[in-house]
Design a protein around this motif. Structure first.
Motif, short mmCIF file in Angstrom:
data_model
loop_
_atom_site.label_atom_id
_atom_site.label_comp_id
_atom_site.label_asym_id
_atom_site.label_seq_id
_atom_site.Cartn_x
_atom_site.Cartn_y
_atom_site.Cartn_z
N LYS A 30 -19.06 65.67 21.66
CA LYS A 30 -19.67 66.40 22.77
C LYS A 30 -20.95 65.74 23.24
O LYS A 30 -21.35 65.89 24.41
CB LYS A 30 -19.94 67.84 22.34
N ALA A 31 -21.61 64.99 22.36
CA ALA A 31 -22.91 64.42 22.71
C ALA A 31 -22.92 62.91 22.84
O ALA A 31 -23.76 62.36 23.56
CB ALA A 31 -23.95 64.85 21.66
N TRP A 32 -21.98 62.21 22.17
CA TRP A 32 -22.08 60.76 22.08
C TRP A 32 -20.72 60.10 22.24
O TRP A 32 -19.68 60.73 22.06
CB TRP A 32 -22.66 60.33 20.73
N LEU A 33 -20.77 58.80 22.52
CA LEU A 33 -19.60 57.94 22.46
C LEU A 33 -19.89 56.85 21.44
O LEU A 33 -20.89 56.12 21.57
CB LEU A 33 -19.30 57.31 23.83
N PHE A 34 -19.03 56.76 20.42
CA PHE A 34 -19.21 55.77 19.35
C PHE A 34 -18.20 54.65 19.55
O PHE A 34 -16.99 54.87 19.46
CB PHE A 34 -19.03 56.42 17.98
N GLY A 35 -18.70 53.45 19.81
CA GLY A 35 -17.81 52.31 19.95
C GLY A 35 -17.14 51.97 18.64
O GLY A 35 -17.71 52.16 17.56
N ALA A 36 -15.89 51.48 18.72
CA ALA A 36 -15.14 51.24 17.49
C ALA A 36 -14.17 50.07 17.64
O ALA A 36 -13.51 49.93 18.68
CB ALA A 36 -14.36 52.50 17.10
N ASP A 37 -14.11 49.25 16.58
CA ASP A 37 -13.05 48.24 16.46
C ASP A 37 -11.85 48.81 15.72
O ASP A 37 -10.75 48.30 15.81
CB ASP A 37 -13.58 47.01 15.73
N ALA A 38 -12.10 49.88 14.93
CA ALA A 38 -11.03 50.58 14.22
C ALA A 38 -11.47 52.01 14.00
O ALA A 38 -12.67 52.30 13.91
CB ALA A 38 -10.72 49.90 12.88
N VAL A 39 -10.49 52.92 13.93
CA VAL A 39 -10.76 54.35 13.75
C VAL A 39 -9.89 54.87 12.61
O VAL A 39 -8.68 54.60 12.57
CB VAL A 39 -10.47 55.14 15.04
N VAL A 40 -10.49 55.63 11.70
CA VAL A 40 -9.77 56.27 10.60
C VAL A 40 -9.88 57.78 10.78
O VAL A 40 -10.99 58.33 10.84
CB VAL A 40 -10.34 55.87 9.23
N LEU A 41 -8.74 58.45 10.85
CA LEU A 41 -8.72 59.91 10.92
C LEU A 41 -8.48 60.46 9.52
O LEU A 41 -7.41 60.26 8.95
CB LEU A 41 -7.63 60.39 11.88
N ALA A 42 -9.49 61.12 8.98
CA ALA A 42 -9.44 61.64 7.61
C ALA A 42 -10.14 62.99 7.56
O ALA A 42 -10.96 63.25 6.69
CB ALA A 42 -10.11 60.65 6.65
N ALA A 43 -9.78 63.87 8.49
CA ALA A 43 -10.50 65.12 8.68
C ALA A 43 -9.73 66.33 8.16
O ALA A 43 -9.86 67.44 8.69
CB ALA A 43 -10.82 65.31 10.16
N GLY A 44 -8.92 66.16 7.12
CA GLY A 44 -8.21 67.28 6.55
C GLY A 44 -7.26 67.92 7.55
O GLY A 44 -6.57 67.23 8.30
N VAL A 45 -7.27 69.25 7.60
CA VAL A 45 -6.33 69.94 8.49
C VAL A 45 -6.64 69.66 9.96
O VAL A 45 -5.77 69.81 10.82
CB VAL A 45 -6.31 71.46 8.23
N ALA A 46 -7.86 69.26 10.28
CA ALA A 46 -8.22 68.94 11.66
C ALA A 46 -7.59 67.64 12.13
O ALA A 46 -7.55 67.37 13.34
CB ALA A 46 -9.73 68.89 11.81
N THR A 47 -7.11 66.83 11.21
CA THR A 47 -6.52 65.54 11.58
C THR A 47 -5.32 65.72 12.49
O THR A 47 -5.08 64.89 13.39
CB THR A 47 -6.11 64.76 10.31
N THR A 48 -4.54 66.78 12.29
CA THR A 48 -3.36 67.00 13.12
C THR A 48 -3.73 67.11 14.59
O THR A 48 -3.10 66.49 15.45
CB THR A 48 -2.63 68.28 12.66
N GLY A 49 -4.77 67.90 14.89
CA GLY A 49 -5.21 68.03 16.27
C GLY A 49 -5.81 66.76 16.82
O GLY A 49 -5.59 66.41 17.99
N LEU A 50 -6.57 66.03 16.01
CA LEU A 50 -7.15 64.76 16.44
C LEU A 50 -6.06 63.74 16.74
O LEU A 50 -6.15 62.99 17.72
CB LEU A 50 -8.10 64.24 15.37
N ALA A 51 -5.05 63.69 15.88
CA ALA A 51 -3.96 62.75 16.08
C ALA A 51 -3.21 63.06 17.37
O ALA A 51 -2.75 62.14 18.08
CB ALA A 51 -3.00 62.79 14.90
#
Length: 427
Positions: free
Chosen positions: A247-268
């Protein structure tokens, strides 16, 4: 590389640590105010290679039917008008076969043994720096106890398979169980223990404390830990993710790891992926230790469907599983059923029952009982580390190390093929 890890539970923090240890610039994002405050906060405490068999098995449909309508049942379904739930349940039920369960045991076991090795390495490195990670670790092993000889015999059938993969376990008589753990004397006197299986190399400990201390260590290594950061989407460029939006920032990335527990489903889903992962709600109760007659060995009571671990001056019991969506409200009837099971097996804890602290959390459970680890989807730099269910503490550090090898292209410590998302495309 600049790597963004989303989620600061045990899976996300160990992932951030492993990637930082390999020299990468890591940013760790979490929507909460600190590390380990969701599913990692008050689990059963076991780091148990002996407990890696999936929940789905041939006995499960019958048990669900037997417990139908019981508000305090160890396993409960609360069906919703939610296609995600129904699809997951169908996949789960299709795995309720002995052959399907056996298929996942050895891969999970390999990951559990790697976890224990990595935790030893992390502890040794922290000790060498003069900043040991303390988390009420207990290395007295795990004892599974069985009320009926037939259940013990069925469980013992897998011992040779696991021994061949490097895990030693011993079958114990009822008398040997109480010799190992004198706090079980009441259960023995009531004739409630036919025998047990003891794994001396297994451990227990406070997952929240470990996660929080490791997050601090990762920050000292250069990891930028951003709290209060709720991910809202991704910036993309061709077949790659170039940034993670909050909501506040944009984080630049060369790679992203989704490891947010049950929230990972929505992020994916924001990245075009649908995961066969759904929350399984569980409860725990924590009691203060004021008696000398408390267990020093972590106990799994197969009849009561609970695990019990001594965590310093606390006794933690966890149990129950509920397929009820994303509800985290505490139902006192279910919470007190875990307390009642604790007091039944350890009546000496009755004197502190009024001081019980109840908690509930959502386990991110894959439909086949193994985590999903590795690159996934059309974005070549998007990686998953999720779906561990009740085994996040048992498999976490190994999952992170194996994923670190994959992202960095180093010699793999573990073959991740059994954990790839693609396995669900044909099962």
């Amino acid at each position: 590389m600049k790597i963004v890890v989303v989620g600061a539970g045990i899976i996300g923090v160990t992932s951030a640590y492993e990637l930082a240890a390999r020299g990468h610039e890591v940013t760790l994002l979490d929507k909460r105010e600190g590390a380990g405050l969701e599913t990692s906060y008050a689990n059963g405490g076991q780091i148990g290679a002996c407990e890696v068999a999936p929940w789905a098995g041939p006995e499960v449909p019958g048990l669900v039917l037997r417990w139908l309508g019981r508000a305090d049942a160890p396993f409960r379904l609360k069906l919703k008008a939610d296609p995600e739930q129904w699809i997951w349940l169908l996949r789960f039920l299709m795995r309720c076969r002995a052959s399907a369960r056996a298929q996942r045991v050895l891969p999970n076991l390999a990951l559990a043994l790697l976890t224990q090795a990595r935790m030893d390495a992390i502890a040794a490195h922290a000790q060498s720096e003069g900043a040991p990670i303390t988390f009420n670790e207990n290395r007295n092993g795990i004892l599974q106890i069985f009320r009926h000889a037939s259940d013990l015999k069925a469980a013992a059938a897998d011992i040779e398979t696991m021994r061949s993969a490097g895990l030693e376990q011993n079958i114990c008589s009822a008398r040997e169980c109480v010799d190992l753990e004198p706090a079980l004397v009441s259960a023995i006197q009531k004739g409630e223990i036919a025998g047990g299986i003891y794994c001396a190399s297994d451990r227990s400990g406070d997952a929240h404390l470990f996660t929080a201390r490791l997050a601090e260590k990762a920050q000292r290594m250069g990891v930028a830990f951003v709290t209060g950061a709720e991910v809202t989407g991704f910036e993309t460029l061709g077949d790659r993710i170039s940034g993670v939006r909050t909501k506040a920032w944009l984080f630049g990335a060369d790679a992203v790891v989704l490891a947010a527990g049950v929230a990972t489903t929505g992020l994916a889903r924001l990245a075009g992926l649908r995961l066969p992962v759904y929350p399984l709600k569980g409860y725990s109760v924590t009691l203060p230790v004021k008696s000398d007659v408390v267990p020093s060995i972590s106990i799994t009571d197969e009849a009561r469907k609970i695990v019990v671990s001594r965590l310093g001056d606390k006794l933690r019991t966890a149990g129950t599983a509920e397929v009820c969506g994303y509800d985290t409200n505490i139902e006192m009837l279910r919470a007190r059923s875990v307390l009642a099971a604790t007091l039944d097996i350890f009546p000496q804890m009755n004197e502190v029952a009024e001081e019980a602290v109840f908690w509930t959390g959502l386990r991110p459970m894959s439909s086949d009982g193994s985590p999903i680890i590795g690159q996934a989807g059309r974005f070549t730099n998007l990686y998953l580390n999720t779906g561990h269910g009740s085994l996040g503490w048992t498999l976490g550090a190994g999952s992170a190390a194996a994923l670190g090898d994959l992202i960095c292209g180093t010699a793999p410590q573990l073959d991740l093929t059994p954990f790839n998302l693609k396995r669900f495309y044909w099962t």
